[in-house]
Motif scaffolding. Sequence first.
Motif, PDB file in Angstrom:
ATOM      1  N   ARG A 130      25.667  -6.936  60.247  1.00 46.05           N
ATOM      2  CA  ARG A 130      24.324  -7.523  60.328  1.00 46.05           C
ATOM      3  C   ARG A 130      24.216  -8.799  59.526  1.00 46.05           C
ATOM      4  O   ARG A 130      23.323  -9.598  59.756  1.00 46.05           O
ATOM      5  N   VAL A 131      25.084  -8.936  58.554  1.00 45.59           N
ATOM      6  CA  VAL A 131      24.887  -9.975  57.553  1.00 45.59           C
ATOM      7  C   VAL A 131      25.872 -11.145  57.707  1.00 45.59           C
ATOM      8  O   VAL A 131      25.486 -12.299  57.587  1.00 45.59           O
ATOM      9  N   ALA A 166      18.366  -8.392  51.804  1.00 46.98           N
ATOM     10  CA  ALA A 166      17.208  -9.070  52.389  1.00 46.98           C
ATOM     11  C   ALA A 166      16.876 -10.322  51.580  1.00 46.98           C
ATOM     12  O   ALA A 166      16.618 -11.392  52.137  1.00 46.98           O
ATOM     13  N   VAL A 181      11.516 -16.783  61.044  1.00 45.55           N
ATOM     14  CA  VAL A 181      12.889 -16.417  60.718  1.00 45.55           C
ATOM     15  C   VAL A 181      12.981 -15.830  59.315  1.00 45.55           C
ATOM     16  O   VAL A 181      13.583 -14.782  59.086  1.00 45.55           O
ATOM     17  N   LYS A 182      12.311 -16.489  58.379  1.00 45.28           N
ATOM     18  CA  LYS A 182      12.396 -16.028  56.997  1.00 45.28           C
ATOM     19  C   LYS A 182      11.814 -14.625  56.833  1.00 45.28           C
ATOM     20  O   LYS A 182      12.346 -13.793  56.105  1.00 45.28           O
ATOM     21  N   LYS A 230      19.980 -17.423  66.957  1.00 48.34           N
ATOM     22  CA  LYS A 230      20.684 -17.224  68.223  1.00 48.34           C
ATOM     23  C   LYS A 230      19.775 -16.504  69.234  1.00 48.34           C
ATOM     24  O   LYS A 230      19.725 -16.878  70.404  1.00 48.34           O
ATOM     25  N   LEU A 256      14.588  -7.296  57.536  1.00 50.48           N
ATOM     26  CA  LEU A 256      15.679  -6.525  58.134  1.00 50.48           C
ATOM     27  C   LEU A 256      17.021  -6.725  57.438  1.00 50.48           C
ATOM     28  O   LEU A 256      17.979  -6.030  57.745  1.00 50.48           O
ATOM     29  N   ALA A 257      17.102  -7.686  56.521  1.00 50.14           N
ATOM     30  CA  ALA A 257      18.367  -8.011  55.853  1.00 50.14           C
ATOM     31  C   ALA A 257      19.454  -8.365  56.860  1.00 50.14           C
ATOM     32  O   ALA A 257      20.533  -7.802  56.864  1.00 50.14           O
ATOM     33  N   ILE A 258      19.130  -9.304  57.761  1.00 53.14           N
ATOM     34  CA  ILE A 258      20.146  -9.785  58.690  1.00 53.14           C
ATOM     35  C   ILE A 258      20.337 -11.282  58.516  1.00 53.14           C
ATOM     36  O   ILE A 258      19.506 -11.972  57.939  1.00 53.14           O
ATOM     37  N   ASN A 259      21.464 -11.752  59.034  1.00 53.00           N
ATOM     38  CA  ASN A 259      21.820 -13.158  58.922  1.00 53.00           C
ATOM     39  C   ASN A 259      20.825 -14.028  59.711  1.00 53.00           C
ATOM     40  O   ASN A 259      20.542 -13.753  60.867  1.00 53.00           O
ATOM     41  N   PRO A 260      20.274 -15.081  59.091  1.00 51.58           N
ATOM     42  CA  PRO A 260      19.320 -15.945  59.798  1.00 51.58           C
ATOM     43  C   PRO A 260      19.899 -16.538  61.086  1.00 51.58           C
ATOM     44  O   PRO A 260      19.166 -16.755  62.046  1.00 51.58           O
ATOM     45  N   ASN A 261      21.200 -16.778  61.095  1.00 50.82           N
ATOM     46  CA  ASN A 261      21.812 -17.331  62.314  1.00 50.82           C
ATOM     47  C   ASN A 261      21.665 -16.388  63.507  1.00 50.82           C
ATOM     48  O   ASN A 261      21.593 -16.825  64.648  1.00 50.82           O
ATOM     49  N   MET A 269      19.530 -12.967  52.258  1.00 48.84           N
ATOM     50  CA  MET A 269      19.390 -13.584  53.581  1.00 48.84           C
ATOM     51  C   MET A 269      18.176 -14.511  53.634  1.00 48.84           C
ATOM     52  O   MET A 269      18.209 -15.547  54.293  1.00 48.84           O
ATOM     53  N   THR A 323      22.979  -7.282  67.485  1.00 54.91           N
ATOM     54  CA  THR A 323      21.685  -7.479  66.828  1.00 54.91           C
ATOM     55  C   THR A 323      20.835  -8.540  67.534  1.00 54.91           C
ATOM     56  O   THR A 323      19.645  -8.324  67.787  1.00 54.91           O
ATOM     57  N   VAL A 339      14.399 -11.999  58.358  1.00 53.15           N
ATOM     58  CA  VAL A 339      15.598 -11.714  57.556  1.00 53.15           C
ATOM     59  C   VAL A 339      15.222 -11.031  56.246  1.00 53.15           C
ATOM     60  O   VAL A 339      15.974 -10.199  55.736  1.00 53.15           O
ATOM     61  N   ALA A 340      14.035 -11.354  55.720  1.00 58.24           N
ATOM     62  CA  ALA A 340      13.612 -10.701  54.479  1.00 58.24           C
ATOM     63  C   ALA A 340      13.218  -9.249  54.726  1.00 58.24           C
ATOM     64  O   ALA A 340      13.230  -8.435  53.824  1.00 58.24           O
TER      65      ALA A 340
END
Lengths: 155, 302
Positions: free
Chosen positions: B195-196, B170, A50-51, A66, A57-62, B173, A24, A54-55
């Motif tokens: 992904r999460v 979402a 960043v916010k 990265k 794509l629903a992925i981890n902010p880290n 996260m 990702t 993630v809001a």
Amino acid sequence: MDIDKDGSPSPIEFRLDPGSGVPTYLQLVQQVEQALRLGYLRQGDQLPRVKDIVAGLAINPNTVLKAYRELEHRGLVVGRRGVGTFVEGTLGKVGLREQAALQKSMLAWMRTASKAGLDEDGMAALFTAALHDLRQSRDVLVDEEDGGGRAGVVA
Amino acid sequence: MGIAIETSGLGKRYGRTWALRDCSLAIPAGHVVGLVGPNGAGKTTLLSLAVGLATPTAGEVRVLGGLPAGSPAALDGVAFMAQDAALYRNLSVADMLRVGRNLNRRWDTARAQGRLAELGIRLDKKVGALSGGQRSQVALTLALAKRPKLLILDEPLAALDPVARHDFMAALMAAVAEEDVSVVFSSHVVAELERVCDYLVVVQGGQVQVAGEVEDLTAGHHVLTGPAEQVDAIAQRFPVVRDRRASAQAHLLIRTGDLSAAPPGWQRHPVGLEELVLAYMREPSASMLPGPARARSEQVAC
């Protein structure tokens, strides 16, 4: 700049291809590079926050952090604490018109290749092989550039 | 920051059955942790013990850098969302918020109302009249309103359709991006973990089978593909998690970070999180755990 309809300060928006097998964070890196090459992103533009990413794509902010770190490492963007991440470097100094002309001549080559019986995979293989030859013949040249010139290595 | 959840020799017995046994684990703070395992593996038991809803039969569990689970200090910092977003169906959303405010020492009403307004969930609606996705968003809002340091969710995605699932993740996260909260959640949806989650725990048969950072786990495993007759020789050199062989060809999922591990005639492939998790879940005897020494040093480092 804040005229985007969902309030994002950035001219680009990310999407993910879950079936690509590409990690990702690397997908995000590649999309920024692509946007730089195609002129969607220019010097001084802000990358999506960043916010917001993630809001959406629903992925981890880290994962986003990265990707942005990697882009910073490649000298393409710079992070400003509490403000955001901004485009700093450029990828390829070729103008849009020149790019369009190059794409046209490439298309002509592809039509020739197609007539000769080459399928898409065959063309991609030839392109990769030729790119490899080019890189080898040019290895010395890369060192000449300094500062933001590192971008040439990325491609 | 330090450790989000730490267990040592933790066990829980219901009647004559151990739901969880001899579980020692140190999950560093600041991660989004996925807890996976087959049905009845002990996931819910482990989470209930960490929240303080159940008391251990053996061993102990501490949260947020050493607070005993279930102690008043721990309860202030931990929020829990139970399976199926357990809310009072006959109460309105506004009443549900009032309940939350009265049951917690720390409570951010403005934040909760702001979130619900953003989601378009009306305060005068009965909880029972909401869709499954909305109900889970209300439960998440309640959990976040106490501004937890550790948010624990038991199967938050189980009852949701794909769109609601995406929206829920979402929202979760976005909360992680906005503040300093560690998240631990159990799930069956292995495909969506990659992904999460940046940290993974696999439990099986009441014991922890795999625990570690996702990046380390995927970098530390590879699939080797090659001639079946050489499998035994390879298996002597590397720990094999899963061994699939036909008469001529074999695929071995091996544990090694060594990129030059592929012997002549073998191809090495990277392995994704889903493939890795499924392999471990199919091979209960394989395990991958950080030693106690490593867990300690992580505690110091964080």
